[in-house]
Enzyme design. Structure first.
Site, PDB file in Angstrom:
ATOM      1  N   ASP A 162      15.134  -0.217  -2.548  1.00  0.00           N
ATOM      2  CA  ASP A 162      14.300  -0.861  -2.440  1.00  0.00           C
ATOM      3  C   ASP A 162      12.851  -0.312  -3.075  1.00  0.00           C
ATOM      4  OD1 ASP A 162      12.350  -3.120  -1.774  1.00  0.00           O
ATOM      5  OD2 ASP A 162      11.950  -1.962   0.076  1.00  0.00           O
TER       6      ASP A 162
ATOM      7  N   ASP B  51       8.985  -0.901  -2.528  1.00  0.00           N
ATOM      8  CA  ASP B  51       7.998  -0.728  -1.524  1.00  0.00           C
ATOM      9  C   ASP B  51       8.281  -0.261  -0.273  1.00  0.00           C
ATOM     10  OD1 ASP B  51       6.034  -1.713  -3.456  1.00  0.00           O
ATOM     11  OD2 ASP B  51       6.963  -3.754  -3.003  1.00  0.00           O
TER      12      ASP B  51
END
Length: 245
Positions: free
Chosen positions: A16, A18
């Site tokens: 991922d 963020d």
């Protein structure tokens, strides 16, 4: 386990963006709060109940923007028209509020810049040096610009972000489809791929997709919840897993 802290049969790492690669999760949380508080204040007056950290974790973290708007509004018993993707920021539609949040994020990034987690970048470099394939998997439509801002675009063999998901009509987290697409683009399957996430929705996606290993990054003190949602292991930083991170 390898010296990267992964099972021997893991051949790909799916990250991922963020909160895992970049320290932008706090920027997104602040933008969500600013947007929703302004909306609620205008709708309900000064006695409105503000958007808080629990709302962020439960309803919007890791989800595509429109899904996050829809989920939070439903939690408050509010329904708005969907509108369209080109609604102006702040229009009282699901897409309008989402576009306002995105405008706030971009403004904050332009003002304050983007900071990476150095231990994550070091871990990714070591994983690649050991022959593992890497992908970035994010609901953000700004993913490529953020990676370029931290000079990390070349650390990933595959990118499946909000733009790609829209093009391919892939549902976002907590569905596993974006992670599964990234693994497939790398020429691998879920059991041979590891997911690295900080959001509960990302844990759900890792569990639902049957991935071989799901690493939870505990950035906000929610280790127990990350385990409950499917993490095989929870760490505060990837240096804890090993390698040269």
């Amino acid at each position: 386990m390898t010296d990267l802290g992964l099972p021997e049969d893991i051949k790909a790492c799916l990250f991922d963006l963020d909160g895992v690669v970049t320290k932008t999760a706090v920027v997104h949380a602040a933008a969500w709060k600013e947007m929703f508080d302004a909306f609620l204040r205008a709708r309900e007056g000064e006695d409105f109940r503000p958007f808080d950290d629990q709302d962020y974790d439960q309803y919007v973290d890791g989800l595509p923007r429109a899904d996050g708007v829809r989920a939070f509004l439903a939690s408050r018993g509010i329904q708005l028209p969907e509108g369209s993707a080109d609604d102006p920021p702040g229009a009282e539609t699901v897409n309008g509020l989402g576009n306002r949040k995105n405008a706030l994020v971009l403004e904050k990034i332009r003002t304050d810049g983007v900071e990476a987690y150095d231990d994550t970048l070091a871990y990714i470099r070591e994983a690649r040096a050991q022959g593992l394939r890497t992908a970035i998997v994010s609901s953000s439509a700004n993913c490529r610009d953020v990676l370029r801002a931290i000079d990390a675009e070349d650390l990933f063999d595959v990118r499946v972000d909000g733009v790609v998901a829209k093009e391919r009509k892939l549902p976002g987290k907590p569905r596993p489809d974006t992670f599964l697409a990234a693994a497939e683009d790398l020429g691998l399957d879920a059991p041979r791929s590891a997911v690295f996430e900080d959001a509960l929705a990302g844990m759900d996606a890792g569990r639902a997709g049957g991935f071989g290993y799901v690493v939870g990054l505990d950035r906000v003190g929610q280790a127990d919840a990350l385990y409950e949602h499917g993490a095989h292991i929870v760490v505060k930083g990837l240096a804890e897993l090993g390698g040269h991170a």
